[in-house]
Design an enzyme around this catalytic site. Structure first.
Site, PDB file in Angstrom:
ATOM      1  N   ARG A  48      -3.458   0.109   6.704  1.00 53.51           N
ATOM      2  CA  ARG A  48      -3.506   1.126   5.671  1.00 53.51           C
ATOM      3  C   ARG A  48      -3.345   0.486   4.298  1.00 53.51           C
ATOM      4  O   ARG A  48      -2.743  -0.582   4.179  1.00 53.51           O
ATOM      5  CB  ARG A  48      -2.402   2.169   5.879  1.00 53.51           C
ATOM      6  CG  ARG A  48      -2.503   2.923   7.200  1.00 53.51           C
ATOM      7  CD  ARG A  48      -1.225   3.713   7.444  1.00 53.51           C
ATOM      8  NE  ARG A  48      -1.318   4.560   8.599  1.00 53.51           N
ATOM      9  CZ  ARG A  48      -1.124   4.157   9.850  1.00 53.51           C
ATOM     10  NH1 ARG A  48      -0.831   2.890  10.097  1.00 53.51           N
ATOM     11  NH2 ARG A  48      -1.208   5.007  10.850  1.00 53.51           N
ATOM     12  N   THR A  49      -3.853   1.186   3.288  1.00 56.05           N
ATOM     13  CA  THR A  49      -3.638   0.735   1.914  1.00 56.05           C
ATOM     14  C   THR A  49      -2.194   1.047   1.530  1.00 56.05           C
ATOM     15  O   THR A  49      -1.810   2.211   1.435  1.00 56.05           O
ATOM     16  CB  THR A  49      -4.597   1.439   0.947  1.00 56.05           C
ATOM     17  OG1 THR A  49      -5.932   1.158   1.338  1.00 56.05           O
ATOM     18  CG2 THR A  49      -4.380   0.949  -0.472  1.00 56.05           C
ATOM     19  N   LEU A  50      -1.408   0.012   1.339  1.00 61.95           N
ATOM     20  CA  LEU A  50      -0.001   0.209   1.004  1.00 61.95           C
ATOM     21  C   LEU A  50       0.192   0.445  -0.488  1.00 61.95           C
ATOM     22  O   LEU A  50       1.141   1.104  -0.893  1.00 61.95           O
ATOM     23  CB  LEU A  50       0.821  -0.997   1.459  1.00 61.95           C
ATOM     24  CG  LEU A  50       0.791  -1.270   2.967  1.00 61.95           C
ATOM     25  CD1 LEU A  50       1.652  -2.482   3.292  1.00 61.95           C
ATOM     26  CD2 LEU A  50       1.272  -0.058   3.740  1.00 61.95           C
TER      27      LEU A  50
END
Length: 262
Positions: free
Chosen positions: A43-45
Protein backbone atom coordinates in the site's frame (compact mmCIF):
# COMPACT_ATOMS: atom_id res chain seq x y z
CA UNK A 1 -21.95 -35.32 -8.69
CA UNK A 2 -21.53 -32.67 -11.41
CA UNK A 3 -20.73 -29.14 -10.33
CA UNK A 4 -22.69 -26.10 -11.49
CA UNK A 5 -19.90 -25.18 -13.89
CA UNK A 6 -20.00 -28.63 -15.48
CA UNK A 7 -23.79 -28.61 -15.67
CA UNK A 8 -23.97 -25.26 -17.42
CA UNK A 9 -20.81 -25.71 -19.47
CA UNK A 10 -18.93 -22.92 -17.71
CA UNK A 11 -15.20 -22.96 -17.16
CA UNK A 12 -14.65 -20.09 -14.72
CA UNK A 13 -16.22 -16.66 -14.21
CA UNK A 14 -14.93 -15.35 -17.53
CA UNK A 15 -17.44 -17.47 -19.43
CA UNK A 16 -20.28 -16.08 -17.34
CA UNK A 17 -19.33 -12.41 -17.40
CA UNK A 18 -16.05 -11.39 -18.88
CA UNK A 19 -14.44 -8.63 -16.83
CA UNK A 20 -17.19 -8.73 -14.21
CA UNK A 21 -17.26 -9.95 -10.61
CA UNK A 22 -16.71 -13.61 -9.82
CA UNK A 23 -20.02 -15.27 -8.82
CA UNK A 24 -20.31 -15.32 -5.05
CA UNK A 25 -17.68 -12.64 -4.51
CA UNK A 26 -17.80 -8.90 -3.97
CA UNK A 27 -16.99 -6.57 -6.85
CA UNK A 28 -13.51 -5.08 -6.72
CA UNK A 29 -12.95 -1.53 -7.88
CA UNK A 30 -10.23 -1.06 -10.51
CA UNK A 31 -6.69 -0.91 -9.18
CA UNK A 32 -6.54 -3.51 -6.44
CA UNK A 33 -3.57 -4.05 -4.20
CA UNK A 34 -0.24 -4.78 -5.81
CA UNK A 35 1.77 -7.54 -4.18
CA UNK A 36 5.43 -8.17 -3.62
CA UNK A 37 7.20 -11.43 -4.41
CA UNK A 38 5.84 -13.05 -1.23
CA UNK A 39 2.22 -12.27 -2.11
CA UNK A 40 1.83 -9.63 0.63
CA UNK A 41 -0.26 -6.57 -0.19
CA UNK A 42 1.62 -3.33 -0.81
CA UNK A 43 0.00 0.00 0.00
CA UNK A 44 0.99 3.63 -0.41
CA UNK A 45 2.09 4.59 3.08
CA UNK A 46 2.72 8.24 2.22
CA UNK A 47 2.48 10.40 -0.90
CA UNK A 48 5.63 11.20 -2.89
CA UNK A 49 5.08 13.96 -5.48
CA UNK A 50 2.50 16.34 -4.06
CA UNK A 51 0.32 19.16 -5.33
CA UNK A 52 -1.10 21.78 -3.01
CA UNK A 53 -4.05 24.20 -3.17
CA UNK A 54 -7.09 24.07 -5.45
CA UNK A 55 -9.56 26.98 -5.38
CA UNK A 56 -13.17 27.06 -6.58
CA UNK A 57 -15.57 30.02 -6.72
CA UNK A 58 -19.13 30.40 -7.95
CA UNK A 59 -19.96 33.60 -9.78
CA UNK A 60 -22.99 34.98 -11.59
CA UNK A 61 -23.61 32.44 -14.36
CA UNK A 62 -20.81 29.98 -13.75
CA UNK A 63 -17.91 28.55 -11.76
CA UNK A 64 -14.15 29.07 -11.80
CA UNK A 65 -11.58 26.56 -10.52
CA UNK A 66 -7.81 27.04 -10.32
CA UNK A 67 -4.67 25.15 -9.29
CA UNK A 68 -0.96 25.82 -9.56
CA UNK A 69 1.34 23.51 -11.53
CA UNK A 70 4.02 22.59 -9.00
CA UNK A 71 4.77 18.99 -8.08
CA UNK A 72 6.74 19.01 -4.81
CA UNK A 73 9.11 16.13 -4.08
CA UNK A 74 9.16 16.53 -0.32
CA UNK A 75 10.42 20.07 0.24
CA UNK A 76 12.00 20.21 -3.23
CA UNK A 77 10.09 22.15 -5.92
CA UNK A 78 10.99 19.39 -8.37
CA UNK A 79 8.34 19.38 -11.11
CA UNK A 80 7.06 22.71 -12.41
CA UNK A 81 4.69 21.64 -15.15
CA UNK A 82 2.13 19.38 -13.45
CA UNK A 83 -1.44 20.25 -14.50
CA UNK A 84 -3.90 19.38 -11.75
CA UNK A 85 -7.13 20.32 -13.54
CA UNK A 86 -8.96 17.72 -15.63
CA UNK A 87 -11.68 18.67 -18.10
CA UNK A 88 -14.19 15.82 -17.91
CA UNK A 89 -16.70 17.18 -20.43
CA UNK A 90 -18.25 20.48 -21.50
CA UNK A 91 -19.91 20.99 -18.11
CA UNK A 92 -17.51 19.48 -15.57
CA UNK A 93 -13.93 20.05 -14.41
CA UNK A 94 -12.13 18.48 -11.46
CA UNK A 95 -9.06 19.68 -9.58
CA UNK A 96 -6.93 17.59 -7.23
CA UNK A 97 -4.52 18.21 -4.39
CA UNK A 98 -2.30 15.54 -2.89
CA UNK A 99 -0.39 12.70 -4.52
CA UNK A 100 0.07 13.38 -8.23
CA UNK A 101 0.39 9.69 -9.19
CA UNK A 102 -2.99 8.89 -7.59
CA UNK A 103 -4.54 11.82 -9.47
CA UNK A 104 -3.13 10.47 -12.76
CA UNK A 105 -4.45 7.00 -11.96
CA UNK A 106 -7.99 8.15 -11.21
CA UNK A 107 -7.93 10.57 -14.17
CA UNK A 108 -7.26 7.63 -16.48
CA UNK A 109 -10.27 5.76 -15.09
CA UNK A 110 -12.54 8.82 -15.45
CA UNK A 111 -11.40 9.48 -19.03
CA UNK A 112 -12.13 5.86 -19.97
CA UNK A 113 -15.58 6.03 -18.36
CA UNK A 114 -16.34 9.20 -20.33
CA UNK A 115 -15.36 7.37 -23.54
CA UNK A 116 -17.59 4.42 -22.57
CA UNK A 117 -20.53 6.78 -21.96
CA UNK A 118 -20.01 8.43 -25.36
CA UNK A 119 -19.92 5.02 -27.06
CA UNK A 120 -23.32 4.19 -25.58
CA UNK A 121 -24.73 7.31 -27.29
CA UNK A 122 -27.82 7.28 -25.06
CA UNK A 123 -27.91 11.02 -24.38
CA UNK A 124 -26.54 10.71 -20.86
CA UNK A 125 -23.18 11.85 -19.53
CA UNK A 126 -21.43 12.83 -16.35
CA UNK A 127 -22.85 15.81 -14.51
CA UNK A 128 -20.91 17.57 -11.73
CA UNK A 129 -23.11 16.09 -9.01
CA UNK A 130 -22.95 12.53 -10.41
CA UNK A 131 -19.15 12.67 -10.71
CA UNK A 132 -18.91 14.12 -7.20
CA UNK A 133 -21.04 11.27 -5.87
CA UNK A 134 -18.95 8.67 -7.74
CA UNK A 135 -15.69 10.11 -6.41
CA UNK A 136 -17.11 10.02 -2.88
CA UNK A 137 -17.95 6.31 -3.22
CA UNK A 138 -14.58 5.39 -4.74
CA UNK A 139 -12.51 7.32 -2.19
CA UNK A 140 -14.54 5.99 0.74
CA UNK A 141 -14.22 2.45 -0.65
CA UNK A 142 -10.44 2.75 -0.88
CA UNK A 143 -10.24 4.27 2.59
CA UNK A 144 -12.33 1.42 4.01
CA UNK A 145 -9.81 -1.06 2.55
CA UNK A 146 -6.95 0.83 4.24
CA UNK A 147 -5.52 1.70 0.81
CA UNK A 148 -6.64 5.30 0.25
CA UNK A 149 -6.04 7.44 -2.78
CA UNK A 150 -4.07 10.33 -1.26
CA UNK A 151 -6.05 13.13 -2.88
CA UNK A 152 -8.57 15.84 -2.17
CA UNK A 153 -10.84 16.66 -5.11
CA UNK A 154 -12.90 19.72 -5.98
CA UNK A 155 -15.58 19.17 -8.62
CA UNK A 156 -16.77 22.27 -10.48
CA UNK A 157 -19.39 22.60 -13.16
CA UNK A 158 -22.76 23.73 -14.36
CA UNK A 159 -25.85 21.56 -13.81
CA UNK A 160 -29.35 22.56 -14.88
CA UNK A 161 -27.91 26.03 -15.59
CA UNK A 162 -26.84 26.34 -11.93
CA UNK A 163 -23.23 26.53 -10.65
CA UNK A 164 -22.02 23.47 -8.74
CA UNK A 165 -19.01 23.06 -6.45
CA UNK A 166 -18.31 19.85 -4.54
CA UNK A 167 -15.51 18.77 -2.20
CA UNK A 168 -14.35 15.24 -1.32
CA UNK A 169 -11.20 14.17 0.53
CA UNK A 170 -9.28 10.90 0.75
CA UNK A 171 -11.51 9.41 3.45
CA UNK A 172 -14.71 10.13 1.52
CA UNK A 173 -15.90 13.19 3.45
CA UNK A 174 -17.89 15.30 0.99
CA UNK A 175 -19.93 18.48 0.89
CA UNK A 176 -21.00 21.33 -1.40
CA UNK A 177 -20.42 25.08 -0.97
CA UNK A 178 -20.41 28.33 -3.02
CA UNK A 179 -16.64 28.62 -2.49
CA UNK A 180 -14.15 25.84 -1.81
CA UNK A 181 -10.43 25.39 -1.29
CA UNK A 182 -8.12 22.59 -0.27
CA UNK A 183 -4.50 22.38 0.77
CA UNK A 184 -2.92 25.50 2.26
CA UNK A 185 -5.47 27.58 0.35
CA UNK A 186 -8.16 26.44 2.79
CA UNK A 187 -6.35 28.43 5.50
CA UNK A 188 -5.05 31.42 3.54
CA UNK A 189 -7.18 31.99 0.41
CA UNK A 190 -10.62 30.78 1.47
CA UNK A 191 -11.20 33.50 4.12
CA UNK A 192 -10.38 36.16 1.50
CA UNK A 193 -12.74 34.55 -1.02
CA UNK A 194 -15.58 34.30 1.52
CA UNK A 195 -15.11 37.91 2.59
CA UNK A 196 -15.27 39.05 -1.04
CA UNK A 197 -18.37 36.93 -1.72
CA UNK A 198 -20.14 38.33 1.35
CA UNK A 199 -19.54 41.87 0.16
CA UNK A 200 -20.51 41.04 -3.43
CA UNK A 201 -22.43 37.75 -3.69
CA UNK A 202 -23.18 38.10 -7.42
CA UNK A 203 -19.70 38.85 -8.71
CA UNK A 204 -19.03 38.86 -12.44
CA UNK A 205 -16.75 36.49 -14.30
CA UNK A 206 -14.06 39.16 -14.61
CA UNK A 207 -14.16 39.83 -10.86
CA UNK A 208 -13.89 36.10 -10.13
CA UNK A 209 -10.83 35.77 -12.39
CA UNK A 210 -9.20 38.78 -10.70
CA UNK A 211 -9.92 37.29 -7.26
CA UNK A 212 -8.40 33.96 -8.30
CA UNK A 213 -5.27 35.73 -9.55
CA UNK A 214 -4.95 37.64 -6.26
CA UNK A 215 -5.31 34.44 -4.23
CA UNK A 216 -2.81 32.50 -6.35
CA UNK A 217 -0.25 35.29 -5.87
CA UNK A 218 -0.85 35.27 -2.12
CA UNK A 219 -0.39 31.50 -1.98
CA UNK A 220 2.87 31.80 -3.88
CA UNK A 221 4.09 34.34 -1.32
CA UNK A 222 2.98 32.34 1.72
CA UNK A 223 3.04 28.66 0.73
CA UNK A 224 6.48 27.06 0.26
CA UNK A 225 4.83 24.27 -1.80
CA UNK A 226 3.16 26.64 -4.26
CA UNK A 227 4.21 28.19 -7.58
CA UNK A 228 3.22 31.37 -9.41
CA UNK A 229 2.42 29.34 -12.54
CA UNK A 230 -1.17 28.13 -12.53
CA UNK A 231 -4.19 27.08 -14.59
CA UNK A 232 -7.81 28.05 -14.23
CA UNK A 233 -11.00 26.84 -15.87
CA UNK A 234 -14.18 28.86 -16.31
CA UNK A 235 -17.39 26.83 -16.70
CA UNK A 236 -20.44 28.65 -18.09
CA UNK A 237 -23.40 27.82 -20.32
CA UNK A 238 -21.01 28.18 -23.27
CA UNK A 239 -18.86 25.29 -22.02
CA UNK A 240 -15.44 24.95 -20.39
CA UNK A 241 -12.69 27.47 -21.04
CA UNK A 242 -9.40 26.10 -19.69
CA UNK A 243 -6.66 28.71 -19.49
CA UNK A 244 -2.99 28.39 -18.71
CA UNK A 245 -0.30 28.03 -17.80
CA UNK A 246 -0.45 31.60 -16.49
CA UNK A 247 2.54 33.14 -14.73
CA UNK A 248 1.45 35.64 -12.08
CA UNK A 249 3.61 38.74 -11.72
CA UNK A 250 5.15 38.97 -8.26
CA UNK A 251 7.08 41.60 -6.34
CA UNK A 252 9.63 40.73 -3.64
CA UNK A 253 10.86 44.25 -2.86
CA UNK A 254 9.47 44.09 0.68
CA UNK A 255 10.99 40.68 1.42
CA UNK A 256 13.90 42.19 3.37
CA UNK A 257 11.41 43.75 5.82
CA UNK A 258 10.00 40.37 6.85
CA UNK A 259 11.86 39.18 9.93
CA UNK A 260 11.34 36.89 12.87
CA UNK A 261 10.68 33.63 10.97
CA UNK A 262 14.24 32.27 10.93
Amino acid sequence: MATNSEMFGLHGPGALWSGGPTPGEFYKFPGGFTTNGNGAAQRTLQPVVMGTSVLGIQFDGGVIIAADMLGSYGSLARFRNCPRLLKVNDSTVIGAAGDYADFQYLSGIIEQQVIDEECLNDGFGYTPSSLHCWLTRVLYNRRSRFNPLWNTYIVAGLEDSKPYLGYVDKIGMAYEAPSLACGFGAHIALPIIRDHMEKKPNMSQEEAIALIDRCMKLLFYRDARSLNKYQYAVITKDGVNLKGPIVAETNWEVAHLIKGYE
